[in-house]
Design a protein around this motif. Sequence first.
Motif, mmCIF file in Angstrom:
data_model
loop_
_atom_site.group_PDB
_atom_site.id
_atom_site.type_symbol
_atom_site.label_atom_id
_atom_site.label_comp_id
_atom_site.label_asym_id
_atom_site.label_seq_id
_atom_site.Cartn_x
_atom_site.Cartn_y
_atom_site.Cartn_z
ATOM 1 N N PRO A 102 0.806 -1.228 0.000
ATOM 2 C CA PRO A 102 0.000 0.000 0.000
ATOM 3 C C PRO A 102 0.840 1.280 0.000
ATOM 4 O O PRO A 102 0.361 2.327 -0.435
ATOM 5 C CB PRO A 102 -0.814 -0.121 1.283
ATOM 6 C CG PRO A 102 -0.024 -1.043 2.155
ATOM 7 C CD PRO A 102 0.617 -2.019 1.227
ATOM 8 N N PHE A 103 2.073 1.183 0.499
ATOM 9 C CA PHE A 103 2.995 2.324 0.477
ATOM 10 C C PHE A 103 4.230 1.932 -0.333
ATOM 11 O O PHE A 103 5.213 1.435 0.218
ATOM 12 C CB PHE A 103 3.403 2.728 1.905
ATOM 13 C CG PHE A 103 2.327 3.431 2.675
ATOM 14 C CD1 PHE A 103 2.299 4.815 2.757
ATOM 15 C CD2 PHE A 103 1.321 2.706 3.321
ATOM 16 C CE1 PHE A 103 1.306 5.470 3.456
ATOM 17 C CE2 PHE A 103 0.316 3.351 4.018
ATOM 18 C CZ PHE A 103 0.306 4.738 4.094
ATOM 19 N N PRO A 104 4.181 2.114 -1.648
ATOM 20 C CA PRO A 104 5.322 1.728 -2.495
ATOM 21 C C PRO A 104 6.585 2.500 -2.111
ATOM 22 O O PRO A 104 6.501 3.590 -1.529
ATOM 23 C CB PRO A 104 4.856 2.123 -3.910
ATOM 24 C CG PRO A 104 3.382 2.269 -3.812
ATOM 25 C CD PRO A 104 3.104 2.724 -2.420
ATOM 26 N N PRO A 105 7.783 1.944 -2.426
ATOM 27 C CA PRO A 105 9.019 2.666 -2.147
ATOM 28 C C PRO A 105 9.015 4.045 -2.797
ATOM 29 O O PRO A 105 8.554 4.209 -3.924
ATOM 30 C CB PRO A 105 10.093 1.762 -2.760
ATOM 31 C CG PRO A 105 9.490 0.401 -2.765
ATOM 32 C CD PRO A 105 8.027 0.616 -3.006
ATOM 33 N N ILE A 106 9.539 5.018 -2.075
ATOM 34 C CA ILE A 106 9.500 6.413 -2.542
ATOM 35 C C ILE A 106 10.192 6.563 -3.891
ATOM 36 O O ILE A 106 9.684 7.214 -4.805
ATOM 37 C CB ILE A 106 10.139 7.340 -1.498
ATOM 38 C CG1 ILE A 106 9.310 7.322 -0.217
ATOM 39 C CG2 ILE A 106 10.269 8.755 -2.022
ATOM 40 C CD1 ILE A 106 9.956 8.051 0.945
ATOM 41 N N LYS A 107 11.363 5.965 -4.031
ATOM 42 C CA LYS A 107 12.125 6.111 -5.265
ATOM 43 C C LYS A 107 11.354 5.594 -6.472
ATOM 44 O O LYS A 107 11.388 6.212 -7.546
ATOM 45 C CB LYS A 107 13.471 5.388 -5.154
ATOM 46 C CG LYS A 107 14.452 6.016 -4.187
ATOM 47 C CD LYS A 107 15.778 5.272 -4.188
ATOM 48 C CE LYS A 107 16.771 5.860 -3.201
ATOM 49 N NZ LYS A 107 18.049 5.122 -3.186
ATOM 50 N N SER A 108 10.673 4.461 -6.318
ATOM 51 C CA SER A 108 9.938 3.893 -7.446
ATOM 52 C C SER A 108 8.761 4.786 -7.832
ATOM 53 O O SER A 108 8.442 4.921 -9.021
ATOM 54 C CB SER A 108 9.433 2.487 -7.108
ATOM 55 O OG SER A 108 8.489 2.528 -6.051
ATOM 56 N N VAL A 109 8.115 5.396 -6.845
ATOM 57 C CA VAL A 109 6.996 6.295 -7.118
ATOM 58 C C VAL A 109 7.457 7.508 -7.898
ATOM 59 O O VAL A 109 6.876 7.907 -8.917
ATOM 60 C CB VAL A 109 6.318 6.735 -5.806
ATOM 61 C CG1 VAL A 109 5.280 7.809 -6.088
ATOM 62 C CG2 VAL A 109 5.694 5.554 -5.095
ATOM 63 N N LEU A 110 8.545 8.117 -7.429
ATOM 64 C CA LEU A 110 9.041 9.335 -8.058
ATOM 65 C C LEU A 110 9.660 9.053 -9.428
ATOM 66 O O LEU A 110 9.575 9.896 -10.327
ATOM 67 C CB LEU A 110 10.065 10.005 -7.141
ATOM 68 C CG LEU A 110 9.472 10.493 -5.810
ATOM 69 C CD1 LEU A 110 10.564 10.965 -4.871
ATOM 70 C CD2 LEU A 110 8.479 11.622 -6.053
ATOM 71 N N ALA A 111 10.252 7.876 -9.594
ATOM 72 C CA ALA A 111 10.798 7.510 -10.910
ATOM 73 C C ALA A 111 9.678 7.318 -11.913
ATOM 74 O O ALA A 111 9.811 7.694 -13.087
ATOM 75 C CB ALA A 111 11.630 6.240 -10.786
ATOM 76 N N ALA A 112 8.563 6.754 -11.464
ATOM 77 C CA ALA A 112 7.436 6.513 -12.368
ATOM 78 C C ALA A 112 6.731 7.788 -12.761
ATOM 79 O O ALA A 112 6.081 7.863 -13.803
ATOM 80 C CB ALA A 112 6.443 5.560 -11.708
ATOM 81 N N SER A 113 6.869 8.842 -11.929
ATOM 82 C CA SER A 113 6.164 10.096 -12.190
ATOM 83 C C SER A 113 6.904 10.997 -13.153
ATOM 84 O O SER A 113 6.400 12.055 -13.530
ATOM 85 C CB SER A 113 5.927 10.846 -10.875
ATOM 86 O OG SER A 113 7.173 11.254 -10.302
ATOM 87 N N LYS A 114 8.134 10.623 -13.555
ATOM 88 C CA LYS A 114 8.923 11.472 -14.459
ATOM 89 C C LYS A 114 8.283 11.508 -15.839
ATOM 90 O O LYS A 114 7.744 10.546 -16.311
ATOM 91 C CB LYS A 114 10.355 10.943 -14.567
ATOM 92 C CG LYS A 114 11.190 11.174 -13.305
ATOM 93 C CD LYS A 114 12.602 10.709 -13.529
ATOM 94 C CE LYS A 114 13.467 10.929 -12.309
ATOM 95 N NZ LYS A 114 14.859 10.476 -12.515
#
Length: 307
Positions: free
Chosen positions: A295-307
């Motif tokens: 439910p709380f994905p790793p921060i880095k993966s979230v921000l990488a996907a938002s690029k």
Amino acid sequence: MDRWGVDPLLAMSKDLYLLSCRADYQLTRAGQPATKLEEATRAINQGFSMCMTDREPLANISRKWGTYHLANLLFVLYFRQKAFNLCTNMLRGIKTTELPPLDQFPMGDQVTFRYYRGLLAFQGEQFAAAKDDLVFAMEHCHRDAYRNRTRILMRLTPIMMIEGNMPQSRLLQKYPLVNALYGGLVRAAMLGDVCQFDALMQDKEQLLVSLGTYTAVEQVRRIAVRQLLYKIHLIDGKGSRLSFQLVRNGFWVAGMGDVSVFEIESILADMISAGFIKGYMSHDHGVAVLSKQLPFPPIKSVLAASK
């Protein structure tokens, strides 16, 4: 002028810049308008254009080899005068001119050029382009050029923070000025201490604004909010639902005051929309229904996907 005149031109241009700074200082002390830096800029720009547009077909005697050195000096002058539009125009001119590849120029010219180009991209919030140039500048800057490396990190660190790549304590200890500005913000964000993060942003606002990094660092607040919500989720026993009232109570305990249920809903909706939380909102039941898997994905993966 053949290529033999490039080195004297570069030396004279640098001397002209230094002398114009001293002249303006004296003029200011005398209560007169400081105009010498602008005059020097125009003269140096003429030399830059002469090098960049040289039509000599033989590369070994072309004046084009002085282009990036003079471009770097113009960067210094334009940034000092806050004439950022002239920086953009200069970059456009370089891009449309047939020049030898940048990697064939002296490393000092490459590092300085990419540092300033990175700063310009940073100001335009083109963080991916800024990161590319600033990382290159950092990796190729002389290891003993401590002051220059610190200047690079002052802008590169916020970009890394936005991506969730928080600087390690070893790096912060090596560069005390970077640590003094960003160290507390990094720790507050990772601990989910939103109140401390906000207090530090307020305390360092003037310096961050002067560096042009305030709006970038401000984006890191979402990481602090995510971390706080994750803590509340863990305290609740990792359930599949996160009630608005529970989050409200958690924010109160965290020192954020009496946050309304409406604000809580908005914050959770923003976290879900940004990908920091996987789930959906159930307004009627007053809860956020969380995904059973991560439910709380790793921060880095979230921000990488938002690029």
